[in-house]
Enzyme design. Structure first.
Site, mmCIF file in Angstrom:
data_model
loop_
_atom_site.group_PDB
_atom_site.id
_atom_site.type_symbol
_atom_site.label_atom_id
_atom_site.label_comp_id
_atom_site.label_asym_id
_atom_site.label_seq_id
_atom_site.Cartn_x
_atom_site.Cartn_y
_atom_site.Cartn_z
ATOM 1 N N ILE A 164 -4.718 -7.456 -0.383
ATOM 2 C CA ILE A 164 -4.091 -8.738 -0.669
ATOM 3 C C ILE A 164 -4.555 -9.821 0.307
ATOM 4 O O ILE A 164 -4.864 -10.943 -0.083
ATOM 5 C CB ILE A 164 -2.548 -8.621 -0.603
ATOM 6 N N CYS A 223 0.834 -1.187 0.000
ATOM 7 C CA CYS A 223 0.000 0.000 0.000
ATOM 8 C C CYS A 223 0.875 1.245 0.000
ATOM 9 O O CYS A 223 2.087 1.179 -0.151
ATOM 10 C CB CYS A 223 -0.912 0.001 1.226
ATOM 11 N N ASN A 264 2.528 -0.467 5.144
ATOM 12 C CA ASN A 264 2.808 -0.892 3.773
ATOM 13 C C ASN A 264 3.651 -2.156 3.826
ATOM 14 O O ASN A 264 4.744 -2.150 4.396
ATOM 15 C CB ASN A 264 3.564 0.219 3.028
#
Length: 643
Positions: free
Chosen positions: A55, A2, A81
Site C-alpha cells: 500500500i 498484511c 499488519n
C-alpha cells in the site's frame, strides 16, 4: 495491510528447515491478506513468515523488515499488519531528535525506531491500526502489540516447543502439532459465543489459542509464557459545555474528523469508500472527497424488496459528487458463499451483515485497493438506540431496591411479547445486569434447550464485570459505550470488517477509530450524545456543513439482511436443515432443539431468526474446523499488484 506469523521456539528446540517450511506453509493459508509478496526470515530461535499487501512505499518496505541504530544496524526484525497514518511526522521527529536513519519511505521503520528510542511509550504515539511482532536480536525478546481499539487481530499460542503469534488462527492450527498446542474445544467459549454472537477476547473456541487483547502488548521470551500488559485504558471523561461554547465544540469534532480522514487517505494506491447511506459512512466519504474528487463509493443490497439501502446510498453519492458502484446479492449467492466466509472468519460471528460486507469488498477490490468506512462512530459518539434506554428507565431509579426486585417476579409469568413485560423486567435490573452489549437474543431458557453442556456459572458477566469495574461513577451511557468498546466493537464490528475485506485482499481503514477522534468524543457530556428524540446529537450538529440534509437525521442503516424471510423458504432454509443433519456438532448442540426452532420459524409460529443464525453459523464452523465434513471452495481472484 498484511498477514504475519511469528514463532519463537523453546530453548531446547532447534529451528530446523522442516520447521521453517512448516511456518511457510502455514503462512500460505492467509495469502489472501497479502498476495503481493511473501517473505520469510529466521535465525536459530525465531521463524517469521509474512504476506504483503503493498500500500505504501510499494517498491521498498519489504517484510520481514530489518532496522537498527548505527551501532547495531540489523538489531530488530519486524513483521507488521496495518498502517501508521502519522508515520511521516514520526519519522521526522525521530530523525531530528534522535538521529534515526531510514532506508525506506514506509511506516514499518517508524515503528521499529519509535520502539528503540521510546520503548513501550511508542505505542501511544502510533496513530493507526496495527498488530505486529518485533524480534530483538540483542535482548532475545519478541515484542508484540495491537492497536488501541483492536482493528487488527493477533492470535497467540504457547505449546511445549514455543510460542507462535499470527494474524489468523488457521495458521496457528497449521503448526499446532509441531508446537504441541491444545486444540480441544473450549466449551465455556462456546457458551459465551451463543450468548454474545461472537467469541469475546481473549478467548477463541480452541483452548490452546488465545488473542492478544486490543490496546495491549506482550513480551515473549524463549521457554516462558508471554507477559501481557494493557497500555490503552479508554476513559469517557465528560466535560460539560460551558455557555456559548457549543459551536466551538462542534467545530472541534469536525476538525479532528477532517484531520483523521486526511491522514487515512495516505496511500500509494487508489482509495475508495463504503457507503451505506447513513450519517457515518456518508461523512467519511464526503470528507474524503476533499482529498480525492474522483472518489469511488460502494454499497450492496439484496434481491428482496425492503432489504436494500441502495437507493439511499446512490442519492448520497450523487449529493456529494462521488462515482458509485453497487452489488446486488441473490439468496443463492448468499448461501453458496457461507462456507468460504466462515473459513475466512476463523471464529464464528453470528452477524448476518458480514455476508453483504464480503460481497461488497469483493466488488470494491475490482476498482480499488483501500476503502474507508464508518465503523466506530456509534461507540464513540453514542449512536445505538439502546443507549437511550437509561432515559426511559430513569423513573425506576427512584424506587426502593426491594420494590424494583419484586417487579422481576411480577413480569416473569407474563406471556412473551405482552406489552409492559420487557419494561418491568429491565426496570428491575441494574445496568450491569441488563446490558452486555448489542447482542441479546438468547435467554437462559433458550440456552439450556440448545446447549447440552449449559452451565449457569458461565455468564456474560465473565466478560463484562471487569469492564464495568473500570467505569464506576460514569454516566450510564458512557458505561454502555465503554462496554461496547470491549465487547461488540472488537468482537463483532471489527472482526467482520477485517476478515471480510482481507478475504478479498482489500484494506479497510476506519477514521472514526483514531486516538485523536476518541480524545474529543470521550469528553462529550451525556446530553450531547443521546436525547429522547435522537442519537449522536453532537456529531450530527458538527456534520451539518459536511453531509447532505437528507442523510443528517436518518436512522442507522448498515447493510440489512433478510434472514428472517429467507429462513422460511428457499435455498437458505434448505441449507439450514442440511446443516443440522451434517455438522457433526451433536455433542455441543442439541440438534433436535435446533430442528424444532427451524420448524417453528418456518411455519411462522415464532421468529427464531437471530437465535437460529447464531447456532447455524457455529455448526458450519464446527463442520469446517472440527469435523472437516465441509471443505470451502476458496476463490482467489487475481488482481494487479498495484491499483
Amino acid at each position: 495491510m498484511c498477514g504475519l506469523l511469528a514463532l519463537l521456539t523453546d530453548p531446547s528446540a532447534d529451528v530446523s528447515e522442516d520447521l521453517v517450511e512448516a511456518v511457510s506453509d502455514a503462512s500460505h493459508l492467509m495469502r489472501h491478506r497479502g498476495p503481493d509478496e511473501p517473505g520469510t526470515w529466521h535465525d536459530e530461535a525465531v521463524v517469521l513468515g509474512f504476506n504483503r499487501l503493498s500500500i505504501i512505499d510499494i517498491a521498498h518496505s519489504h517484510q520481514p523488515l530489518r532496522w537498527g541504530p548505527a551501532e547495531s544496524p540489523d538489531r530488530y526484525v519486524l513483521v507488521f499488519n496495518g498502517e501508521i497514518y502519522n508515520y511521516l511526522e514520526l519519522r521526522e521527529e525521530l530523525a531530528t531528535h534522535h538521529g534515526a536513519v531510514f532506508h525506506t519511505d514506509g511506516d514499518g521503520e517508524a515503528i521499529i525506531a519509535a520502539y528503540h528510542y521510546w520503548g513501550t511509550d511508542a505505542l501511544t504515539r502510533l496513530r493507526g491500526m496495527f498488530a505486529f511482532a518485533l524480534w530483538d536480536t540483542v535482548e532475545r525478546e519478541m515484542f508484540c502489540a495491537r492497536d488501541p481499539f483492536g482493528i487488527k487481530p493477533l492470535y497467540m499460542a504457547t505449546g511445549r516447543s514455543g510460542t507462535a503469534v499470527g494474524s489468523e488462527k488457521k495458521c496457528l492450527l497449521g503448526i499446532a502439532d509441531e508446537l504441541g498446542i491444545d486444540t480441544g474445544i473450549d466449551e465455556r467459549a462456546v457458551q459465551h459465543y451463543t450468548v454474545l454472537q461472537y467469541v469475546p477476547e481473549p478467548e477463541t473456541l480452541h483452548r490452546g489459542i488465545r488473542r492478544l487483547e486490543s490496546g495491549s502488548y506482550a513480551r515473549v521470551r524463549a521457554g516462558e509464557m508471554p507477559e501481557v500488559t494493557r497500555y490503552f485504558k479508554p476513559r469517557f471523561a465528560a466535560k460539560p459545555f460551558e455557555p456559548g461554547t457549543e459551536q466551538s465544540r462542534y467545530d472541534e469534532i469536525t476538525a479532528v474528523l477532517e484531520d483523521s480522514v486526511a491522514k487515512h487517505m495516505r496511500a500509494d494506491v487508489t482509495v475508495g469508500a463504503f457507503l451505506s447511506g447513513g450519517i457515518d459512512s456518508t461523512a467519511i466519504a464526503a470528507l474524503a472527497m476533499r482529498h480525492n474528487p474522483r472518489l469511488i463509493t460502494f454499497t450492496t443490497g439484496f434481491e428482496r424488496e425492503g432489504f436494500s439501502e441502495v437507493d439511499v446510498a446512490v442519492a448520497s453519492a450523487e449529493a456529494i459528487g462521488a462515482r458509485h458502484v453497487t452489488k446486488v446479492v441473490s439468496q443463492a449467492e448468499f448461501v453458496e458463499a457461507l462456507p468460504e466466509i466462515v473459513w475466512y472468519l476463523d471464529e464464528p460471528v453470528a452477524d448476518p451483515a458480514l455476508v453483504p460486507l464480503f460481497f461488497i469488498a469483493r466488488e470494491a477490490r475490482k476498482h480499488v485497493k483501500v476503502v474507508l468506512s464508518g465503523e466506530g462512530a456509534d461507540e464513540l459518539f453514542g449512536g445505538y438506540t439502546i443507549y437511550r434506554e437509561p432515559l426511559s428507565l430513569k423513573p425506576f431509579n427512584y424506587l426502593p431496591r426491594p420494590l424494583r426486585r419484586s417487579m422481576a417476579k411480577v413480569s416473569a409469568p407474563l406471556p412473551e411479547g405482552m406489552r409492559g413485560k420487557s419494561l418491568l423486567h429491565r426496570g428491575s435490573q441494574t445496568l450491569e445486569e441488563r446490558y452486555y452489549g448489542n447482542a441479546r437474543s438468547f435467554s437462559d431458557a433458550h440456552l439450556k434447550a440448545v446447549l447440552p453442556g449449559f452451565r449457569s456459572d458461565w455468564t456474560h458477566t465473565d466478560v463484562t464485570a471487569p469492564v464495568y469495574a473500570e467505569s464506576k461513577g460514569w454516566d450510564p451511557v458512557a458505561r454502555m459505550q465503554h462496554i461496547d468498546l470491549f465487547t461488540w466493537l472488537r468482537g463483532d464490528i471489527l472482526v467482520k470488517a477485517d476478515k471480510m475485506t482481507m478475504a478479498n485482499s482489500l484494506e479497510l481503514r476506519v477514521p472514526f477509530l483514531d486516538p485523536e477522534v476518541f480524545a474529543v468524543a470521550s469528553r462529550l457530556p451525556l446530553e450531547q450524545k443521546i436525547t429522547r428524540s435522537t442519537t449522536k446529537y453532537a456529531l450530527r450538529r458538527a456534520l451539518e456543513p459536511v453531509i447532505p440534509p437528507h442523510v443528517l437525521n436518518r436512522p442507522k442503516l448498515g447493510f440489512p439482511v433478510p434472514i428472517r424471510h429467507w429462513l422460511r423458504s428457499g435455498e437458505l432454509l434448505d441449507w439450514a436443515y442440511g446443516m443440522v443433519d451434517s455438522s457433526g456438532a451433536g455433542e455441543l448442540v442439541n440438534l433436535a432443539a435446533v430442528r424444532t426452532m427451524l420448524d417453528e420459524h418456518r411455519n411462522g409460529a415464532s421468529d427464531h431468526s437471530r437465535r437460529l443464525w447464531t447456532v447455524l453459523i457455529f455448526m458450519l464452523w464446527h463442520a469446517i474446523f472440527v469435523e472437516g465434513s465441509v471443505t470451502p471452495q476458496i476463490k482467489e481472484p487475481t488482481y494487479p499488484v498495484q491499483l
